[in-house]
Design a protein around this motif. Structure first.
Motif, mmCIF file in Angstrom:
data_model
loop_
_atom_site.group_PDB
_atom_site.id
_atom_site.type_symbol
_atom_site.label_atom_id
_atom_site.label_comp_id
_atom_site.label_asym_id
_atom_site.label_seq_id
_atom_site.Cartn_x
_atom_site.Cartn_y
_atom_site.Cartn_z
ATOM 1 N N VAL A 187 0.934 -1.301 0.005
ATOM 2 C CA VAL A 187 -0.053 0.030 0.026
ATOM 3 C C VAL A 187 0.826 1.301 -0.031
ATOM 4 O O VAL A 187 1.835 1.403 0.832
ATOM 5 N N LEU A 188 0.459 2.049 -1.012
ATOM 6 C CA LEU A 188 1.123 3.409 -1.058
ATOM 7 C C LEU A 188 0.180 4.562 -0.912
ATOM 8 O O LEU A 188 -0.749 4.233 -1.259
ATOM 9 N N THR A 189 0.707 5.596 -0.658
ATOM 10 C CA THR A 189 -0.100 6.942 -0.787
ATOM 11 C C THR A 189 0.269 7.905 -1.699
ATOM 12 O O THR A 189 1.447 8.204 -2.021
ATOM 13 N N GLY A 190 -0.535 8.757 -2.176
ATOM 14 C CA GLY A 190 -0.351 9.771 -3.228
ATOM 15 C C GLY A 190 -1.320 10.792 -3.506
ATOM 16 O O GLY A 190 -2.713 10.623 -2.717
ATOM 17 N N GLY A 191 -0.812 11.698 -4.071
ATOM 18 C CA GLY A 191 -1.983 12.545 -4.480
ATOM 19 C C GLY A 191 -2.270 12.781 -5.994
ATOM 20 O O GLY A 191 -1.267 12.695 -6.659
ATOM 21 N N PHE A 192 -3.382 12.692 -6.412
ATOM 22 C CA PHE A 192 -3.885 12.626 -7.807
ATOM 23 C C PHE A 192 -4.815 14.093 -8.051
ATOM 24 O O PHE A 192 -5.724 14.362 -7.470
ATOM 25 N N SER A 193 -4.360 14.500 -9.380
ATOM 26 C CA SER A 193 -5.208 15.715 -9.676
ATOM 27 C C SER A 193 -6.530 15.389 -10.264
ATOM 28 O O SER A 193 -6.912 14.333 -10.811
ATOM 29 N N LEU A 194 -7.502 16.282 -9.920
ATOM 30 C CA LEU A 194 -9.000 15.975 -10.243
ATOM 31 C C LEU A 194 -9.294 17.593 -10.996
ATOM 32 O O LEU A 194 -9.100 18.579 -10.420
ATOM 33 N N ASP A 195 -9.836 17.138 -12.179
ATOM 34 C CA ASP A 195 -10.421 18.346 -12.934
ATOM 35 C C ASP A 195 -11.613 19.048 -12.212
ATOM 36 O O ASP A 195 -12.312 18.433 -11.417
ATOM 37 N N PRO A 196 -11.542 20.309 -11.994
ATOM 38 C CA PRO A 196 -12.558 20.950 -10.927
ATOM 39 C C PRO A 196 -14.024 21.030 -11.612
ATOM 40 O O PRO A 196 -14.886 20.914 -10.815
ATOM 41 N N GLU A 197 -14.000 20.401 -13.129
ATOM 42 C CA GLU A 197 -15.422 20.394 -13.567
ATOM 43 C C GLU A 197 -15.956 19.109 -13.152
ATOM 44 O O GLU A 197 -17.172 19.033 -13.148
ATOM 45 N N ASP A 198 -15.272 18.181 -12.368
ATOM 46 C CA ASP A 198 -15.883 16.906 -12.062
ATOM 47 C C ASP A 198 -16.107 17.136 -10.363
ATOM 48 O O ASP A 198 -16.352 16.003 -10.047
ATOM 49 N N LEU A 199 -16.152 18.292 -9.988
ATOM 50 C CA LEU A 199 -16.455 18.307 -8.732
ATOM 51 C C LEU A 199 -17.717 19.127 -8.724
ATOM 52 O O LEU A 199 -17.962 20.055 -9.122
ATOM 53 N N LEU A 200 -18.681 18.696 -7.594
ATOM 54 C CA LEU A 200 -19.977 19.312 -7.402
ATOM 55 C C LEU A 200 -19.914 19.570 -5.823
ATOM 56 O O LEU A 200 -19.570 18.801 -5.067
ATOM 57 N N ILE A 201 -20.699 20.841 -5.723
ATOM 58 C CA ILE A 201 -20.586 21.236 -4.095
ATOM 59 C C ILE A 201 -22.070 21.797 -3.912
ATOM 60 O O ILE A 201 -22.700 22.264 -4.578
ATOM 61 N N ASP A 202 -22.168 21.540 -2.540
ATOM 62 C CA ASP A 202 -23.541 21.800 -1.765
ATOM 63 C C ASP A 202 -23.861 23.256 -2.341
ATOM 64 O O ASP A 202 -23.186 24.198 -1.923
ATOM 65 N N PRO A 203 -25.196 23.291 -3.220
ATOM 66 C CA PRO A 203 -25.386 24.700 -3.523
ATOM 67 C C PRO A 203 -25.725 25.682 -2.209
ATOM 68 O O PRO A 203 -25.630 26.838 -2.767
ATOM 69 N N ALA A 211 -19.703 23.473 3.135
ATOM 70 C CA ALA A 211 -20.664 22.533 2.503
ATOM 71 C C ALA A 211 -21.001 21.353 3.218
ATOM 72 O O ALA A 211 -20.274 20.716 3.758
ATOM 73 N N LYS A 212 -22.198 20.786 3.212
ATOM 74 C CA LYS A 212 -22.754 19.665 3.735
ATOM 75 C C LYS A 212 -22.289 18.478 2.914
ATOM 76 O O LYS A 212 -22.572 17.424 3.431
ATOM 77 N N TRP A 213 -22.206 18.600 1.955
ATOM 78 C CA TRP A 213 -21.928 17.369 0.731
ATOM 79 C C TRP A 213 -21.250 18.046 -0.302
ATOM 80 O O TRP A 213 -21.287 19.022 -0.930
ATOM 81 N N ILE A 214 -20.416 16.990 -0.924
ATOM 82 C CA ILE A 214 -19.788 17.274 -2.238
ATOM 83 C C ILE A 214 -19.998 15.828 -3.185
ATOM 84 O O ILE A 214 -20.279 14.747 -2.556
ATOM 85 N N ALA A 215 -19.671 16.069 -4.406
ATOM 86 C CA ALA A 215 -19.827 14.862 -5.242
ATOM 87 C C ALA A 215 -18.682 14.927 -6.313
ATOM 88 O O ALA A 215 -18.307 15.984 -6.744
ATOM 89 N N ILE A 216 -18.042 13.799 -6.668
ATOM 90 C CA ILE A 216 -17.035 13.640 -7.690
ATOM 91 C C ILE A 216 -17.673 13.070 -8.701
ATOM 92 O O ILE A 216 -18.086 11.900 -8.568
ATOM 93 N N ARG A 217 -17.517 13.441 -10.110
ATOM 94 C CA ARG A 217 -18.169 12.774 -11.138
ATOM 95 C C ARG A 217 -16.907 11.862 -11.978
ATOM 96 O O ARG A 217 -15.806 12.201 -11.817
ATOM 97 N N HIS A 218 -17.264 10.739 -11.877
ATOM 98 C CA HIS A 218 -16.435 9.500 -12.686
ATOM 99 C C HIS A 218 -17.139 9.142 -14.059
ATOM 100 O O HIS A 218 -18.336 9.000 -14.233
ATOM 101 N N VAL A 219 -16.402 8.568 -15.095
ATOM 102 C CA VAL A 219 -16.736 8.291 -16.347
ATOM 103 C C VAL A 219 -15.781 6.830 -16.418
ATOM 104 O O VAL A 219 -14.553 7.056 -16.510
#
Length: 719
Positions: A187-203, A211-219
């Protein structure tokens, strides 16, 4: 409970409610998304992108596109100028225990009743500090190891993507998570870039922290999602909504059959799903669900819930309805809905964002280009038309009488330089052929372009000094003027560098959190060795999570992520060597410890791209015991001789002083004062000579002892 309720899709209301929340989040970030898309278009799209039908209809209707469709790529210049100064190398992480206050133990120990107790507590605190130092060293070694091992070129490459997103779109995101390589279960740990378009935040939130919730979009391909959530094979095959190029290529190779299946909608292989992290429970509190199921689910899951949602699947991917129908215990349901990385324990999300300019009224930031988008659009509108005008005014039009058209056509269209033109008899060439003058390009347009460009540069910081030039092309008259301008232009990049360093420090703390949860002793044994793995098990695995995140300071050396200034470093090193080289040489000769001197030489070699490994001074060799004993005996004999000689000289000095005193007593009987004076002066002179001889002998003995020691060191080094 009614059996018909269990047989229905009783989780569909919760699923539908989350889809509505996701849609609201999309609408909330719509303004940011439009600006971010425009900034990205000016950064990396084609030169004619601004004149495409979709874009031109939005901003300039009924305007015909110019002949020359030029895009002034100021967005690329912003990234190219500021990007390298913000992140150059992998960050070097420092993990340091937080300093504890120092208490006056001497004063506390004077209390006869509490003194022994205070001493015991101080001893326990010393042991506690030792444990903290060991833990920080272990964690620092691991965190500086993972920055190089992160897939995709190390953490620096992942952070470069995030930094570029922050410069263009306003936000860069790096997600912390554990991972394993295909060839190893380590097991290793690391940081991975996420496009900001794939992030949704509690409006409803104004900041990401609120924010009370967030969502990450995957394809992902549907079979990968099935494996991830342990679903039956091909259970999601008919739920796909997109087609990958891989699938298209395979279908294209199947003549007839592939085309028919694609027309029937069977060629899609990608599924779009959202990973939701909620701090408000599973999201079924106000849904139209059976009351018993609703209350049981809320009570079992608790406030922190993980839900995976796909629009084409009527139940959460992580908790299919069929599993609940077959029967699940409360512990199983709680395990299904728990966060994969429970960062809620530290009141944070499993990611760190880089926002240069936050928007106080929105959880979405302002892209650095946003204040200058009006000027950028105008520049990209005016400059193509200016080029179009220059081209059109550069054309030549010749006016020729119709009756002479055939006489001059061939020479005007195909004639070479210095051609001879035959003129019809009785015709004046100046009146028969005349060139029509085009109106010149107006200077107002050039001045407008220059003004707009200057306004853009002020808003974004792309001044002439950022390119190494001077405003207006004029040279600075004094050095103070140059320094003042450099300080003024450096405020913005230095502020952005500070934000990047803070972002990296916060991410190091987040990765330490993930490390504490997932990395075990056998995962670090290859890096730290058997002793380090044992210490890891004792001091990291056995450490409290609160201590890992709060007891240690995770910082980044700001200079480690910046571009090195080689010329400046060489000059500074040369100045330092002039001061420290003689001192370190003397220190090495006296102590035989040449480590500091070798470190200075190694630094010099690094700055000059030289290899001095073979020229480093080795440590002295240990002499054999017999030679060391003989040398010690010889040194003791020499010291004894020196002591006897000093004692002899001191005895002679005492005898001379006694004789001088006796002569002084005898002279006191003589009534002649002159004779007494001569005797006293003679005694003082004799005493002075004895003192000088003793001092010279002592200096010579010291020099001989030093020479003897140096000879011994030379002999040891030669051996």
């Amino acid at each position: 409970m009614d059996r018909s309720v269990l047989e229905s899709e009783f989780l569909r209301p919760m699923h539908t409610a989350w889809l509505a929340k996701l849609d609201c989040a999309e609408q909330c970030r719509k303004d940011w998304k439009e600006v971010a898309d425009e900034c990205l278009m000016f950064y990396g799209r084609s030169a004619a992108a601004m004149w495409n039908d979709d874009y031109s209809k939005k901003f300039w209707k009924n305007v015909k596109a110019p002949r020359f469709r030029i895009t002034v790529n100021k967005a690329f210049e912003l990234v190219a100028i500021f990007g390298p100064s913000l992140l150059w190398e992998n960050p070097h992480r420092n993990v340091v225990p937080r300093k504890m206050p120092v208490f006056p133990l001497e004063e506390l120990a004077s209390d006869p009743a509490m003194g022994p107790i205070y001493q015991q507590l101080q001893q326990a605190q010393d042991e506690f500090s030792l444990r903290d130092r060991l833990t920080s060293q272990l964690m620092q070694s691991w965190l500086n190891y993972t920055v190089r091992e992160t897939p995709g070129g190390g953490l620096v490459k992942q952070c470069e993507k995030a930094t570029t997103n922050a410069l263009i779109k306003g936000r860069g995101i790096v997600v912390a998570r554990p991972y394993t390589t295909p060839s190893s279960g380590r097991v290793l740990t690391g940081g991975f870039s996420l496009d900001p378009e794939d992030l949704l935040i509690d409006p409803d939130a104004r900041t990401l922290e609120d924010a009370k919730w967030i969502a990450i979009r995957h394809v992902d391909p549907y079979w990968e999602v099935e494996r991830r959530f342990e679903l039956e094979k091909d259970s999601l095959k008919n739920k796909t909504t997109l087609e990958s190029l891989w699938q298209y290529s395979e279908a294209f190779a199947q003549t007839g059959k592939g085309t028919a299946s694609r027309k029937a909608g069977q060629g899609k292989d990608l599924i779009v799903w959202f990973e939701i992290l909620s701090k408000m429970g599973a999201g079924c509190r106000n849904c139209d669900m059976p009351k018993a199921i609703q209350e049981q689910l809320e009570e079992t899951v608790g406030p922190y819930a993980y839900i995976a949602i796909c629009s084409s699947v009527p139940w959460p991917l992580n908790c299919p309805t069929e599993k609940l129908r077959k029967g699940m215990s409360n512990d199983q349901v709680r395990e299904t809905f728990k966060w994969p990385i429970p960062t809620w324990q530290d009141n944070r999300w499993p990611m760190e964002v880089l926002d240069f300019y936050p928007d106080p009224a929105s959880p979405w930031p302002m892209p650095p280009l946003q204040p200058a988008m009006g000027e950028l659009k105008l520049l990209n509108f005016l400059i193509p038309w200016l080029c179009n005008r220059v081209w059109s005014s550069s054309r030549d039009f010749w006016a020729v009488p119709r009756q002479h058209l055939d006489d001059y056509r061939e020479h005007i269209l195909k004639g070479e330089d210095q051609s001879i033109l035959p003129i019809p008899a009785g015709t004046d060439a100046n009146t028969a052929v005349r060139i029509l003058q085009q109106p010149e390009t107006r200077g107002d347009l050039l001045r407008i372009i220059e003004f707009v460009s200057m306004q853009f540069d002020k808003r974004t910081g792309l001044m002439a000094t950022a390119y190494g030039g001077n405003e207006g092309g004029a040279q600075n008259r004094t050095a103070e003027e140059t320094i003042a301008k450099q300080r003024a232009i450096g405020i913005r990049p230095e502020y952005m560098q500070k934000q990047v360093a803070q972002w990296q420090s916060q991410f190091a703390q987040l990765e330490a959190f993930v490390t504490k949860l997932f990395v075990k002793a056998n995962d670090v044994s290859g890096l730290l060795g058997p002793l380090g793995a044992t210490l890891w098990q004792q001091h990291v695995e056995g450490q409290d999570m609160e201590a890992i995140t709060r007891q240690y300071e995770y910082t980044i050396e700001a200079s480690s992520i910046r571009r090195p200034n080689r010329d400046r470093d060489v000059i500074n090193l040369q100045q330092a060597m002039g001061i420290w080289m003689p001192i370190l040489q003397q220190y090495g000769a006296a102590t035989s410890d040449y480590t500091p001197l070798n470190a200075l030489l190694k630094k010099w070699a690094d700055y000059h791209d030289a290899d001095l490994d073979d020229a480093m001074l080795p440590p002295p060799k240990e002499p054999d015991p017999e030679s060391a004993q003989q040398q010690q005996q010889m040194q003791q004999v020499a010291m004894a001789k020196e002591a006897a000689q000093v004692a002899k000289l001191e005895g002679q000095a005492a005898q001379a002083q006694a004789a001088a005193q006796a002569q002084a007593v005898q002279a006191s009987v003589d009534p002649t004062a002159d004779q007494q004076m001569r005797m006293m002066m003679a005694a003082q002179e004799h005493q002075l000579k004895l003192d000088q001889q003793a001092q010279q002998f002592t200096q010579k003995a010291t020099q001989d002892s030093d020479k003897f020691t140096i000879d011994l060191l030379k002999k040891a080094l030669s051996e």
